[in-house]
Design an enzyme around this catalytic site. Structure first.
Site, PDB file in Angstrom:
ATOM      1  N   ASN A 153      58.475  36.526-102.359  1.00  5.23           N
ATOM      2  CA  ASN A 153      58.891  37.551-101.390  1.00  5.23           C
ATOM      3  C   ASN A 153      57.941  38.750-101.447  1.00  5.23           C
ATOM      4  O   ASN A 153      57.581  39.201-102.542  1.00  5.23           O
ATOM      5  CB  ASN A 153      60.314  38.006-101.767  1.00  5.23           C
ATOM      6  CG  ASN A 153      60.999  38.842-100.715  1.00  5.23           C
ATOM      7  OD1 ASN A 153      61.101  38.442 -99.559  1.00  5.23           O
ATOM      8  ND2 ASN A 153      61.477  40.021-101.107  1.00  5.23           N
ATOM      9  N   GLU A 179      64.289  41.315 -95.503  1.00  2.00           N
ATOM     10  CA  GLU A 179      64.730  42.717 -95.696  1.00  2.00           C
ATOM     11  C   GLU A 179      64.483  43.525 -94.422  1.00  2.00           C
ATOM     12  O   GLU A 179      64.052  44.691 -94.480  1.00  2.00           O
ATOM     13  CB  GLU A 179      63.988  43.353 -96.878  1.00  2.00           C
ATOM     14  CG  GLU A 179      64.127  42.574 -98.177  1.00  2.00           C
ATOM     15  CD  GLU A 179      63.438  43.231 -99.368  1.00  2.00           C
ATOM     16  OE1 GLU A 179      63.048  44.411 -99.279  1.00  2.00           O
ATOM     17  OE2 GLU A 179      63.283  42.547-100.400  1.00  2.00           O
ATOM     18  N   GLU A 226      56.780  40.925-104.672  1.00  2.00           N
ATOM     19  CA  GLU A 226      55.737  41.967-104.533  1.00  2.00           C
ATOM     20  C   GLU A 226      54.630  41.882-105.586  1.00  2.00           C
ATOM     21  O   GLU A 226      54.262  42.892-106.183  1.00  2.00           O
ATOM     22  CB  GLU A 226      56.381  43.353-104.564  1.00  2.00           C
ATOM     23  CG  GLU A 226      57.394  43.564-103.474  1.00  2.00           C
ATOM     24  CD  GLU A 226      57.990  44.979-103.467  1.00  2.00           C
ATOM     25  OE1 GLU A 226      57.807  45.728-104.437  1.00  2.00           O
ATOM     26  OE2 GLU A 226      58.657  45.312-102.464  1.00  2.00           O
ATOM     27  N   ASP A 277      64.187  45.877 -91.481  1.00  2.00           N
ATOM     28  CA  ASP A 277      64.622  47.145 -90.889  1.00  2.00           C
ATOM     29  C   ASP A 277      63.454  47.687 -90.070  1.00  2.00           C
ATOM     30  O   ASP A 277      62.296  47.445 -90.399  1.00  2.00           O
ATOM     31  CB  ASP A 277      65.170  48.165 -91.905  1.00  2.00           C
ATOM     32  CG  ASP A 277      64.281  48.448 -93.093  1.00  2.00           C
ATOM     33  OD1 ASP A 277      63.079  48.157 -93.052  1.00  2.00           O
ATOM     34  OD2 ASP A 277      64.802  48.998 -94.086  1.00  2.00           O
ATOM     35  N   HIS A 315      59.789  45.407 -93.452  1.00  2.00           N
ATOM     36  CA  HIS A 315      60.183  46.812 -93.295  1.00  2.00           C
ATOM     37  C   HIS A 315      59.183  47.450 -92.330  1.00  2.00           C
ATOM     38  O   HIS A 315      58.078  47.830 -92.723  1.00  2.00           O
ATOM     39  CB  HIS A 315      60.128  47.540 -94.644  1.00  2.00           C
ATOM     40  CG  HIS A 315      61.098  47.021 -95.655  1.00  2.00           C
ATOM     41  ND1 HIS A 315      62.461  47.150 -95.511  1.00  2.00           N
ATOM     42  CD2 HIS A 315      60.906  46.366 -96.822  1.00  2.00           C
ATOM     43  CE1 HIS A 315      63.061  46.601 -96.558  1.00  2.00           C
ATOM     44  NE2 HIS A 315      62.141  46.113 -97.361  1.00  2.00           N
TER      45      HIS A 315
HETATM   46  C1  XIL Z   1      65.357  49.090-102.538  1.00  2.00           C
HETATM   47  C2  XIL Z   1      66.835  49.437-102.402  1.00  2.00           C
HETATM   48  O1  XIL Z   1      67.188  49.329-101.042  1.00  2.00           O
HETATM   49  C3  XIL Z   1      67.093  50.820-102.917  1.00  2.00           C
HETATM   50  O2  XIL Z   1      68.497  51.068-102.984  1.00  2.00           O
HETATM   51  C4  XIL Z   1      66.487  51.002-104.321  1.00  2.00           C
HETATM   52  O3  XIL Z   1      66.629  52.357-104.716  1.00  2.00           O
HETATM   53  C5  XIL Z   1      65.042  50.604-104.336  1.00  2.00           C
HETATM   54  O4  XIL Z   1      64.908  49.280-103.860  1.00  2.00           O
HETATM   55  N1  XIL Z   1      61.519  45.919-101.419  1.00  2.00           N
HETATM   56  C6  XIL Z   1      62.474  45.198-102.094  1.00  2.00           C
HETATM   57  C7  XIL Z   1      63.842  45.769-102.271  1.00  2.00           C
HETATM   58  O5  XIL Z   1      62.222  44.048-102.450  1.00  2.00           O
HETATM   59  O6  XIL Z   1      64.420  45.379-103.497  1.00  2.00           O
HETATM   60  C8  XIL Z   1      63.833  47.262-102.171  1.00  2.00           C
HETATM   61  O7  XIL Z   1      65.186  47.722-102.207  1.00  2.00           O
HETATM   62  C9  XIL Z   1      63.132  47.710-100.914  1.00  2.00           C
HETATM   63  C10 XIL Z   1      61.698  47.258-100.912  1.00  2.00           C
END
Ligand code: XIL
Length: 302
Positions: free
Chosen positions: A169, A235, A127, A237, A206
């Site tokens: 990422n 990641e 990020e 969802d 996401h």
């Molecule tokens: C999130 C986790 O799912 C949570 O449990 C935590 O509180 C915050 O981080 N981008 C990412 C992940 O790269 O590491 C994040 O994970 C979600 C967004």
């Protein structure tokens, strides 16, 4: 295949999930985990605040428990993440300049060395680009150490672990026409042209009503692989329910399958109740561990 992992394996890919060490004592959770998934990403346990809570004092217990689970079920590991503006321990948050640069590189070196030989791919940097139309780097204490902080992190990771795939990422890099996507693309192009060690780009993915699956998602994945890197959905969802959600999961799965160097898909949790955004019910299993329509759509697509 009759599970996500075995079906993905039939296409030469993996299917993974984020895992929390605190849930490894839940037998419903570990039952689904060991049955369905062939790649594991620690949801929080390899982040900087977890692995280096005090400067130069490393803490690997929870992350090592997840690695042991992966070994016991024959799954591989994605490491997440070595350098990030978020979830930094307090000592790092208050650092800047050359001291922070050295501390960041030491962190990358120590953690990548501890896990050498156990990680398929590392999210070396997470990020680092800004949202919106600027195409700029995200402002952070790490960015303020100098624009070369990302390549310095990748070089340190490669020196520590010659065999792990090294990934950049990010999120909101799915739509080819977004400035953030273009900016990450130009960085990867620049790294490849100058021999900075980068092997892969992770697309967090996401998705929700504000950031839906873009129609050019497959094009984005393909364009990145054309630079000579693998891509991974890291990641995933997707907010929603029923057949509408299932259709979106099918679209994402098919996008990866259509891109030769899309090497795998990871969902960000197992049951909806495990999700970091549980109210969006964005995963493949319901709170009871039952398969949702989205699960069947993914399995059938694989
Ligand atoms: C999130 C986790 O799912 C949570 O449990 C935590 O509180 C915050 O981080 N981008 C990412 C992940 O790269 O590491 C994040 O994970 C979600 C967004």
């Amino acid at each position: 295949g009759t599970t996500l992992g075995s079906a993905a394996s039939g296409t030469g890919r993996y299917f993974g999930t984020a895992v929390s060490a605190s849930k490894l004592s839940d037998s419903v959770y570990t039952g689904i985990l060991s049955r369905e998934f062939s790649m594991i990403t620690p949801e929080n346990e390899m982040k900087i605040d977890a692995t280096e809570p005090s400067q130069n004092q490393f803490s690997y217990g929870n992350a090592d428990r997840i690695v042991a689970q992966a070994t016991s079920q024959g799954a591989r590991m994605r490491g997440h993440t070595l350098a990030w503006h978020s979830q930094q321990p307090g000592w790092m948050q208050s650092m800047e300049g050359s001291a922070l640069r050295s501390a960041m590189l030491n962190h990358v070196t120590q953690v990548a060395t501890h896990y050498r030989g156990k990680i398929y791919a590392w999210d070396v940097v997470n990020e680092a680009f800004a949202d919106g139309s600027s195409g700029a780097r995200r402002d952070s204490n790490l960015q303020r150490t100098g624009n070369d902080w990302i390549e310095a992190a990748f070089r340190a990771a490669r020196a520590a672990d010659a065999n792990a795939k090294l990934c950049y990422n990010d999120y909101n890099t799915d739509d080819w026409n977004q400035a953030k996507t273009q900016a990450v693309y130009r960085m990867v192009q620049d790294f490849k042209s100058r021999g900075v060690p980068i092997d892969c780009v992770g697309f967090q993915s996401h998705f929700n009503s504000n950031s839906p699956v873009p129609s050019n998602y497959r094009t984005t994945l393909q364009n990145f692989t054309d630079l000579g890197v693998d891509v991974q959905i890291t990641e995933l969802d997707i907010e929603g329910s029923g057949s509408a959600q299932a259709d979106k999961f099918r679209t994402v799965t098919n996008a990866c399958l259509a891109v030769a160097r899309c090497t795998g898909i990871t969902v960000w949790g197992i049951r909806d109740t495990d999700s970091w955004r549980a109210s969006a019910t964005p995963l493949l299993f319901d709170g009871n561990g039952q398969k949702k329509a989205a699960y069947t759509a993914v399995l059938d697509a694989l």
